[in-house]
Design a protein around this motif. Structure first.
Motif, PDB file in Angstrom:
ATOM      1  N   UNK A  18      30.898 -51.167 -21.814  1.00 20.05           N
ATOM      2  CA  UNK A  18      30.188 -51.580 -20.659  1.00 20.05           C
ATOM      3  C   UNK A  18      29.061 -50.045 -20.698  1.00 20.05           C
ATOM      4  N   UNK A  19      28.117 -50.223 -20.647  1.00 21.04           N
ATOM      5  CA  UNK A  19      26.736 -49.220 -20.828  1.00 21.04           C
ATOM      6  C   UNK A  19      26.912 -48.821 -19.626  1.00 21.04           C
ATOM      7  N   UNK A  20      27.177 -47.124 -19.663  1.00 21.74           N
ATOM      8  CA  UNK A  20      26.998 -46.565 -18.150  1.00 21.74           C
ATOM      9  C   UNK A  20      25.071 -45.530 -18.245  1.00 21.74           C
ATOM     10  N   UNK A  21      24.267 -46.071 -17.879  1.00 19.16           N
ATOM     11  CA  UNK A  21      23.157 -45.509 -18.443  1.00 19.16           C
ATOM     12  C   UNK A  21      22.413 -44.184 -17.545  1.00 19.16           C
ATOM     13  N   UNK A  22      22.603 -43.446 -17.475  1.00 22.97           N
ATOM     14  CA  UNK A  22      21.541 -41.704 -16.460  1.00 22.97           C
ATOM     15  C   UNK A  22      20.463 -41.626 -16.839  1.00 22.97           C
ATOM     16  N   UNK A  23      19.463 -42.552 -17.336  1.00 19.14           N
ATOM     17  CA  UNK A  23      17.900 -41.974 -18.302  1.00 19.14           C
ATOM     18  C   UNK A  23      17.330 -42.141 -16.742  1.00 19.14           C
ATOM     19  N   UNK A  24      17.599 -43.178 -15.730  1.00 16.69           N
ATOM     20  CA  UNK A  24      16.507 -42.631 -14.342  1.00 16.69           C
ATOM     21  C   UNK A  24      17.170 -41.742 -13.278  1.00 16.69           C
ATOM     22  N   UNK A  25      18.370 -41.152 -14.198  1.00 13.13           N
ATOM     23  CA  UNK A  25      18.649 -39.409 -13.556  1.00 13.13           C
ATOM     24  C   UNK A  25      18.576 -38.162 -14.267  1.00 13.13           C
ATOM     25  N   UNK A  26      18.179 -38.254 -15.595  1.00 10.07           N
ATOM     26  CA  UNK A  26      17.890 -37.351 -16.239  1.00 10.07           C
ATOM     27  C   UNK A  26      15.829 -37.461 -16.868  1.00 10.07           C
ATOM     28  N   UNK A  41      41.457 -46.625 -15.426  1.00 16.30           N
ATOM     29  CA  UNK A  41      42.798 -46.410 -13.731  1.00 16.30           C
ATOM     30  C   UNK A  41      44.456 -47.035 -14.638  1.00 16.30           C
ATOM     31  N   UNK A  42      45.783 -46.801 -14.611  1.00 16.72           N
ATOM     32  CA  UNK A  42      46.670 -47.258 -15.534  1.00 16.72           C
ATOM     33  C   UNK A  42      46.683 -48.411 -15.202  1.00 16.72           C
ATOM     34  N   UNK A  43      46.902 -49.118 -16.949  1.00 23.80           N
ATOM     35  CA  UNK A  43      47.127 -50.510 -16.659  1.00 23.80           C
ATOM     36  C   UNK A  43      45.929 -51.484 -17.775  1.00 23.80           C
ATOM     37  N   UNK A  44      45.048 -50.949 -17.664  1.00 22.51           N
ATOM     38  CA  UNK A  44      43.708 -51.088 -18.570  1.00 22.51           C
ATOM     39  C   UNK A  44      43.400 -50.073 -19.584  1.00 22.51           C
ATOM     40  N   UNK A  45      43.720 -49.593 -20.743  1.00 16.75           N
ATOM     41  CA  UNK A  45      43.038 -49.220 -22.310  1.00 16.75           C
ATOM     42  C   UNK A  45      41.786 -49.109 -22.639  1.00 16.75           C
ATOM     43  N   UNK A  46      41.611 -47.471 -22.130  1.00 16.04           N
ATOM     44  CA  UNK A  46      40.095 -47.149 -22.651  1.00 16.04           C
ATOM     45  C   UNK A  46      40.746 -47.224 -23.818  1.00 16.04           C
ATOM     46  N   UNK A  47      39.745 -48.175 -25.166  1.00 14.38           N
ATOM     47  CA  UNK A  47      39.364 -47.987 -26.285  1.00 14.38           C
ATOM     48  C   UNK A  47      39.033 -46.405 -26.917  1.00 14.38           C
ATOM     49  N   UNK A  48      37.225 -46.356 -26.414  1.00 13.90           N
ATOM     50  CA  UNK A  48      36.370 -45.480 -26.973  1.00 13.90           C
ATOM     51  C   UNK A  48      35.698 -45.249 -25.986  1.00 13.90           C
ATOM     52  N   UNK A  49      35.277 -44.116 -25.849  1.00  9.77           N
ATOM     53  CA  UNK A  49      34.019 -43.440 -25.486  1.00  9.77           C
ATOM     54  C   UNK A  49      32.700 -42.579 -25.962  1.00  9.77           C
ATOM     55  N   UNK A  50      31.704 -43.229 -26.245  1.00 11.18           N
ATOM     56  CA  UNK A  50      30.731 -42.526 -26.803  1.00 11.18           C
ATOM     57  C   UNK A  50      29.771 -41.875 -26.225  1.00 11.18           C
ATOM     58  N   UNK A  51      28.807 -40.895 -26.625  1.00 11.84           N
ATOM     59  CA  UNK A  51      27.509 -40.577 -25.720  1.00 11.84           C
ATOM     60  C   UNK A  51      26.357 -41.236 -26.574  1.00 11.84           C
ATOM     61  N   UNK A  52      25.188 -41.815 -26.719  1.00  7.99           N
ATOM     62  CA  UNK A  52      24.201 -41.409 -27.865  1.00  7.99           C
ATOM     63  C   UNK A  52      23.243 -41.253 -26.003  1.00  7.99           C
ATOM     64  N   UNK A  55      23.184 -42.796 -22.479  1.00 12.93           N
ATOM     65  CA  UNK A  55      23.781 -43.259 -21.913  1.00 12.93           C
ATOM     66  C   UNK A  55      25.702 -43.412 -22.579  1.00 12.93           C
ATOM     67  N   UNK A  56      26.073 -43.335 -21.702  1.00 13.41           N
ATOM     68  CA  UNK A  56      27.544 -43.486 -22.080  1.00 13.41           C
ATOM     69  C   UNK A  56      28.065 -44.711 -22.221  1.00 13.41           C
ATOM     70  N   UNK A  57      29.034 -44.749 -23.618  1.00 12.91           N
ATOM     71  CA  UNK A  57      29.544 -46.267 -23.439  1.00 12.91           C
ATOM     72  C   UNK A  57      31.373 -46.316 -23.143  1.00 12.91           C
ATOM     73  N   UNK A  58      31.388 -47.565 -22.928  1.00 13.06           N
ATOM     74  CA  UNK A  58      32.446 -47.599 -22.723  1.00 13.06           C
ATOM     75  C   UNK A  58      33.494 -48.361 -23.558  1.00 13.06           C
TER      76      UNK A  58
END
Length: 94
Positions: A18-26, A41-52, A55-58
């Motif tokens: 899932x991409x969270x895009x902050x471009x409009x804000x900046x 939340x507990x019960x789902x696994x956060x495999x990784x996250x990275x920012x380019x 955009x933050x990719x979750x």
């Protein structure tokens, strides 16, 4: 961009991104993204996250069929401004 981003659905065996895009804000601002934290939340696994750039990719996996999980991305700018974005992921096995 911040606040509630929407609801998404995945199956428990899927690994989805899932991409969270902050471009409009900046746009037009002099500060830049400096750091971020992703919480799931507990019960789902956060495999990784990275920012380019803005955009933050979750990447998420697992979860229990029928459950819904809140994901929060908290981004801090170079000037100390904190922006939060939330979305919900419902796990639904067909």
């Amino acid at each position: 961009m911040a606040g509630f981003l929407g609801r998404f659905t995945k199956q428990s065996a899927e690994v989805r991104d899932y991409d969270v895009d902050y471009a409009d804000y900046f746009q037009g601002r002099i500060d830049t993204p400096a750091s971020f934290i992703v919480t799931a939340a507990a019960g789902i696994t956060l495999v990784s996250s990275a920012r380019t750039g803005n955009v933050v990719k979750v990447v998420l996996s697992d979860g229990v069929d029928g459950n819904q999980y809140k994901i929060t991305v908290r981004l801090t700018t170079s000037s100390g401004i904190v922006r939060e974005a939330d979305f919900l992921v419902r796990v639904r096995d067909i």
